[in-house]
Design a protein around this motif. Structure first.
Motif, PDB file in Angstrom:
ATOM      1  N   LYS A 117     -12.536  -0.711 -13.587  1.00 29.87           N
ATOM      2  CA  LYS A 117     -12.438   0.575 -12.907  1.00 29.87           C
ATOM      3  C   LYS A 117     -13.748   0.891 -12.215  1.00 29.87           C
ATOM      4  O   LYS A 117     -14.815   0.371 -12.573  1.00 29.87           O
ATOM      5  N   VAL A 136      -6.151  -2.437  -5.596  1.00 29.00           N
ATOM      6  CA  VAL A 136      -6.911  -1.222  -5.871  1.00 29.00           C
ATOM      7  C   VAL A 136      -5.923  -0.059  -5.954  1.00 29.00           C
ATOM      8  O   VAL A 136      -5.095   0.122  -5.053  1.00 29.00           O
ATOM      9  N   THR A 137      -5.980   0.724  -7.029  1.00 31.41           N
ATOM     10  CA  THR A 137      -5.100   1.884  -7.182  1.00 31.41           C
ATOM     11  C   THR A 137      -5.928   3.101  -7.572  1.00 31.41           C
ATOM     12  O   THR A 137      -7.080   2.969  -8.003  1.00 31.41           O
ATOM     13  N   ASP A 138      -5.339   4.282  -7.429  1.00 32.38           N
ATOM     14  CA  ASP A 138      -6.015   5.503  -7.869  1.00 32.38           C
ATOM     15  C   ASP A 138      -5.494   5.981  -9.224  1.00 32.38           C
ATOM     16  O   ASP A 138      -5.770   7.108  -9.633  1.00 32.38           O
ATOM     17  N   GLN A 196       0.834  -1.189   0.000  1.00 38.53           N
ATOM     18  CA  GLN A 196       0.000   0.000   0.000  1.00 38.53           C
ATOM     19  C   GLN A 196       0.877   1.252   0.000  1.00 38.53           C
ATOM     20  O   GLN A 196       1.849   1.343   0.749  1.00 38.53           O
ATOM     21  N   ASP A 210     -13.487   6.234  -8.933  1.00 36.81           N
ATOM     22  CA  ASP A 210     -12.214   6.873  -8.623  1.00 36.81           C
ATOM     23  C   ASP A 210     -11.083   5.877  -8.371  1.00 36.81           C
ATOM     24  O   ASP A 210     -10.097   6.203  -7.724  1.00 36.81           O
ATOM     25  N   ALA A 211     -11.228   4.662  -8.861  1.00 36.30           N
ATOM     26  CA  ALA A 211     -10.203   3.642  -8.620  1.00 36.30           C
ATOM     27  C   ALA A 211     -10.109   2.695  -9.799  1.00 36.30           C
ATOM     28  O   ALA A 211     -11.041   2.560 -10.593  1.00 36.30           O
ATOM     29  N   SER A 212      -8.957   2.070  -9.928  1.00 36.48           N
ATOM     30  CA  SER A 212      -8.768   1.020 -10.934  1.00 36.48           C
ATOM     31  C   SER A 212      -8.412  -0.274 -10.229  1.00 36.48           C
ATOM     32  O   SER A 212      -7.795  -0.269  -9.156  1.00 36.48           O
ATOM     33  N   VAL A 214      -3.740   1.796  -3.411  1.00 36.96           N
ATOM     34  CA  VAL A 214      -4.596   2.182  -2.290  1.00 36.96           C
ATOM     35  C   VAL A 214      -4.727   1.045  -1.287  1.00 36.96           C
ATOM     36  O   VAL A 214      -4.783   1.254  -0.074  1.00 36.96           O
ATOM     37  N   GLN A 258      -5.523   6.579 -13.011  1.00 34.02           N
ATOM     38  CA  GLN A 258      -6.661   6.784 -13.899  1.00 34.02           C
ATOM     39  C   GLN A 258      -6.617   5.827 -15.080  1.00 34.02           C
ATOM     40  O   GLN A 258      -5.611   5.734 -15.777  1.00 34.02           O
ATOM     41  N   GLY A 300      -0.190   6.589 -10.323  1.00 33.32           N
ATOM     42  CA  GLY A 300      -1.003   6.683  -9.126  1.00 33.32           C
ATOM     43  C   GLY A 300      -0.327   5.919  -8.008  1.00 33.32           C
ATOM     44  O   GLY A 300       0.861   5.604  -8.074  1.00 33.32           O
ATOM     45  N   LYS A 301      -1.105   5.603  -7.004  1.00 29.84           N
ATOM     46  CA  LYS A 301      -0.615   4.867  -5.851  1.00 29.84           C
ATOM     47  C   LYS A 301      -1.475   3.627  -5.615  1.00 29.84           C
ATOM     48  O   LYS A 301      -2.646   3.587  -5.997  1.00 29.84           O
TER      49      LYS A 301
END
Length: 253
Positions: free
Chosen positions: A223, A195-197, A156, A226-228, A179, A199, A176-177
């Motif tokens: 997706k 789960v990542t943010d 994470q 607001d997450a992928s 999550v 796009q 992104g990061k």
């Protein structure tokens, strides 16, 4: 890229030199000009003040055509079905093997694979996993570049880079990061997914998600607002090691 030499440049320099020589001789003959005193030779202790140009950061990863390995390994996949047309992304696993999503390649009449430099790659077979949204595509032509699979899933907060063709358009790199993890909302038996943010958009399915070392840590497959969501590399590795995990996809009818 080296500039092409202009033809005729060498021949055009001679007339100019000749005109200058004739003018100078004429001026001296008329007593109207005096040659200037030549400057003293340049001291050997003087050196140019221009600093040497450093190579740009990351240039060691650039190919001769200016694309780095991250972009070279991504492909756009066009699924021509019996009654529909869709696009997705994928990435090379080795010289003639691609990884993508099952939903990107299933129900196809033919698959068209396009590389970063516009080459069409001939597809031989496509097979899909029964457990996760993963698929393997075999090609008859060599792929430009292949990344390395990471040894473990990311933690994470780790940075993630997604490389693909959203909306079937231009090659796009987004960051992104991580999550966290979640139970796969689409495949109940799969277990935990990343789960990542970062796009992503329709057409990004099948894209590789990379860590800071350029290693694959997951495969984009869905997706939310607001997450992928990514199939983690641990799952991908486990399924690649299982010869029974993938079955050949039949063509649409």
């Amino acid at each position: 890229m080296r500039r092409a030499r202009r033809h005729g440049h060498r021949s055009s320099a001679r007339p100019v030199t000749a005109v200058v020589t004739v003018s100078l001789v004429a001026a001296l003959a008329a007593g109207c000009g005096v040659l200037p005193v030549l400057p003293e030779p340049m001291p050997t202790s003087v050196v140019p003040s221009v600093a040497p140009q450093a190579d740009p950061v990351g240039s060691e990863n650039l190919s001769p055509d200016g694309f780095d390995a991250v972009k070279r390994m991504a492909v756009r996949i066009r699924n021509v079905g019996c009654s529909s047309l869709s696009t997705g992304s994928g990435f090379a696993l080795d010289d003639r093997t691609l990884i993508t999503n099952k939903h990107v390649v299933e129900g196809s009449k033919s698959l068209q694979v396009l590389t970063y430099d516009g080459r069409d790659i001939q597809v031989e077979t496509a097979s899909a996993a029964g457990l996760a949204d993963l698929a393997i595509v075999r090609t008859s032509d060599d792929l430009p570049s292949a990344p390395t699979l990471a040894a473990a899933d990311p933690a994470q907060g780790d940075t993630v880079t997604v490389v693909g063709y959203p909306e079937g358009g231009q090659l796009t790199v987004t960051q992104g990061k991580v999550v966290g993890t979640a139970t796969d909302p689409l495949h109940e038996n799969l277990g935990q997914v990343l789960v990542t943010d970062a796009q992503v958009e329709p057409g990004s399915s099948g894209s590789a998600a990379l860590n800071e070392a350029g290693e694959v840590i997951g495969v984009v497959y869905a997706k939310s607002t607001d997450a992928s969501l990514l199939v983690p590399v641990s799952t991908l590795r486990a399924m690649l090691d299982d010869s029974s995990a993938f079955a050949t996809l039949p063509p649409c009818s």
